[in-house]
Motif scaffolding. Structure first.
Motif, PDB file in Angstrom:
ATOM      1  N   UNK A   1       4.969   7.032  -1.271  1.00 55.85           N
ATOM      2  CA  UNK A   1       3.861   7.022  -2.223  1.00 55.85           C
ATOM      3  C   UNK A   1       2.901   5.888  -1.878  1.00 55.85           C
ATOM      4  N   UNK A   2       1.697   5.969  -2.447  1.00 53.26           N
ATOM      5  CA  UNK A   2       0.701   4.948  -2.184  1.00 53.26           C
ATOM      6  C   UNK A   2      -0.545   5.545  -1.581  1.00 53.26           C
ATOM      7  N   UNK A   3      -1.291   4.714  -0.876  1.00 56.57           N
ATOM      8  CA  UNK A   3      -2.568   5.147  -0.319  1.00 56.57           C
ATOM      9  C   UNK A   3      -2.336   5.781   1.056  1.00 56.57           C
ATOM     10  N   UNK A   4      -1.789   6.984   1.026  1.00 54.89           N
ATOM     11  CA  UNK A   4      -1.401   7.705   2.226  1.00 54.89           C
ATOM     12  C   UNK A   4      -2.487   8.680   2.645  1.00 54.89           C
ATOM     13  N   UNK A   5      -2.865   8.598   3.917  1.00 55.74           N
ATOM     14  CA  UNK A   5      -3.800   9.575   4.463  1.00 55.74           C
ATOM     15  C   UNK A   5      -3.029  10.749   5.063  1.00 55.74           C
ATOM     16  N   UNK A   6      -2.068  10.430   5.899  1.00 61.45           N
ATOM     17  CA  UNK A   6      -1.210  11.475   6.453  1.00 61.45           C
ATOM     18  C   UNK A   6       0.077  10.837   6.980  1.00 61.45           C
ATOM     19  N   UNK A   7       1.093  11.679   7.125  1.00 63.16           N
ATOM     20  CA  UNK A   7       2.400  11.204   7.594  1.00 63.16           C
ATOM     21  C   UNK A   7       2.771  11.927   8.876  1.00 63.16           C
ATOM     22  N   UNK A   8       3.139  11.169   9.878  1.00 60.67           N
ATOM     23  CA  UNK A   8       3.612  11.761  11.127  1.00 60.67           C
ATOM     24  C   UNK A   8       5.112  12.031  11.000  1.00 60.67           C
ATOM     25  N   UNK A   9       5.891  11.481  11.878  1.00 65.00           N
ATOM     26  CA  UNK A   9       7.330  11.713  11.831  1.00 65.00           C
ATOM     27  C   UNK A   9       7.966  10.969  10.658  1.00 65.00           C
TER      28      UNK A   9
ATOM     29  N   UNK B   1      -6.879   5.048  11.834  1.00 64.30           N
ATOM     30  CA  UNK B   1      -6.875   4.995  13.298  1.00 64.30           C
ATOM     31  C   UNK B   1      -5.484   4.660  13.829  1.00 64.30           C
ATOM     32  N   UNK B   2      -4.840   3.720  13.193  1.00 67.43           N
ATOM     33  CA  UNK B   2      -3.540   3.242  13.686  1.00 67.43           C
ATOM     34  C   UNK B   2      -2.462   3.478  12.638  1.00 67.43           C
ATOM     35  N   UNK B   3      -1.438   4.233  13.026  1.00 69.34           N
ATOM     36  CA  UNK B   3      -0.341   4.485  12.089  1.00 69.34           C
ATOM     37  C   UNK B   3       0.645   3.323  12.103  1.00 69.34           C
ATOM     38  N   UNK B   4       1.394   3.220  11.026  1.00 69.03           N
ATOM     39  CA  UNK B   4       2.343   2.122  10.838  1.00 69.03           C
ATOM     40  C   UNK B   4       3.687   2.693  10.411  1.00 69.03           C
ATOM     41  N   UNK B   5       4.766   2.090  10.893  1.00 68.81           N
ATOM     42  CA  UNK B   5       6.101   2.465  10.453  1.00 68.81           C
ATOM     43  C   UNK B   5       6.449   1.747   9.153  1.00 68.81           C
ATOM     44  N   UNK B   6       6.888   2.509   8.172  1.00 68.40           N
ATOM     45  CA  UNK B   6       7.349   1.952   6.912  1.00 68.40           C
ATOM     46  C   UNK B   6       8.824   2.279   6.729  1.00 68.40           C
ATOM     47  N   UNK B   7       9.525   1.375   6.023  1.00 59.30           N
ATOM     48  CA  UNK B   7      10.961   1.533   5.796  1.00 59.30           C
ATOM     49  C   UNK B   7      11.273   1.497   4.306  1.00 59.30           C
ATOM     50  N   UNK B   8      12.275   2.280   3.927  1.00 63.73           N
ATOM     51  CA  UNK B   8      12.791   2.192   2.579  1.00 63.73           C
ATOM     52  C   UNK B   8      13.739   1.025   2.445  1.00 63.73           C
TER      53      UNK B   8
ATOM     54  N   UNK C   1       3.093   6.396   9.162  1.00 60.81           N
ATOM     55  CA  UNK C   1       2.055   6.781   8.198  1.00 60.81           C
ATOM     56  C   UNK C   1       0.693   6.232   8.572  1.00 60.81           C
ATOM     57  N   UNK C   2      -0.329   7.080   8.427  1.00 63.58           N
ATOM     58  CA  UNK C   2      -1.716   6.635   8.432  1.00 63.58           C
ATOM     59  C   UNK C   2      -2.094   6.373   6.971  1.00 63.58           C
ATOM     60  N   UNK C   3      -2.531   5.176   6.660  1.00 61.81           N
ATOM     61  CA  UNK C   3      -2.984   4.885   5.306  1.00 61.81           C
ATOM     62  C   UNK C   3      -4.481   5.144   5.183  1.00 61.81           C
ATOM     63  N   UNK C   4      -4.935   5.234   3.953  1.00 58.58           N
ATOM     64  CA  UNK C   4      -6.354   5.447   3.700  1.00 58.58           C
ATOM     65  C   UNK C   4      -7.168   4.261   4.229  1.00 58.58           C
TER      66      UNK C   4
ATOM     67  N   UNK D   1       0.823  -1.218   0.000  1.00 56.20           N
ATOM     68  CA  UNK D   1       0.000   0.000   0.000  1.00 56.20           C
ATOM     69  C   UNK D   1       0.845   1.251   0.000  1.00 56.20           C
ATOM     70  N   UNK D   2       1.971   1.201   0.678  1.00 57.27           N
ATOM     71  CA  UNK D   2       2.859   2.350   0.777  1.00 57.27           C
ATOM     72  C   UNK D   2       4.277   1.934   0.406  1.00 57.27           C
TER      73      UNK D   2
END
Length: 122
Positions: free
Chosen positions: A25-33, A106-113, A99-102, A1-2
């Motif tokens: 990129x992807x189905x992003x609602x908002x990004x925190x840190x 409710x629950x944000x997730x950590x994503x890594x490059x 990131x909060x995805x679309x 998704x992201x």
């Protein structure tokens, strides 16, 4: 998704500069840190710098005064300007974003490059 896609790594002489970029990129609602971490051979992954959505920054002591983290919220991109590079900065640098995805606002997730190699020669 992201997806987080990093660019800008490479080989540089001591004292030189590099600029890393990481675009989410992807189905992003908002990004925190957003942030950068690095892992040298035989060592644990360590924090380099982070930046909140409001622009507050935090740096590892080893890079303070030499590295600058910034972000472009409109582009979902975080940057790391690295100046006065030292051989001990040699590592694989990883981008991280919370990131909060679309699909789940409710629950944000950590994503890594995938990581980008930075090599500083003496």
């Amino acid at each position: 998704q992201v997806q987080l896609v990093e660019s800008g790594g490479g080989l540089v002489q001591a004292g030189g500069s590099l600029r890393l970029s990481c675009a989410a990129s992807g189905r992003i609602f908002s990004i925190n840190a957003m942030g950068w971490y690095r892992q040298a051979p035989g060592k644990q992954r360590e924090l380099v710098a982070t930046i909140t959505s409001g622009g507050s920054t935090n740096y590892a002591d080893s890079v303070k005064g030499r590295f600058t983290i910034s972000r472009d919220n409109a582009k979902n991109t975080v940057y790391l300007q690295m100046n006065s590079l030292k051989p001990e900065d040699t590592a694989v640098y990883y981008c991280n974003s919370n990131i909060f995805t679309i699909a789940d606002v409710i629950k944000s997730v950590d994503y890594w490059g995938q990581g980008t190699q930075v090599t500083v020669s003496s």
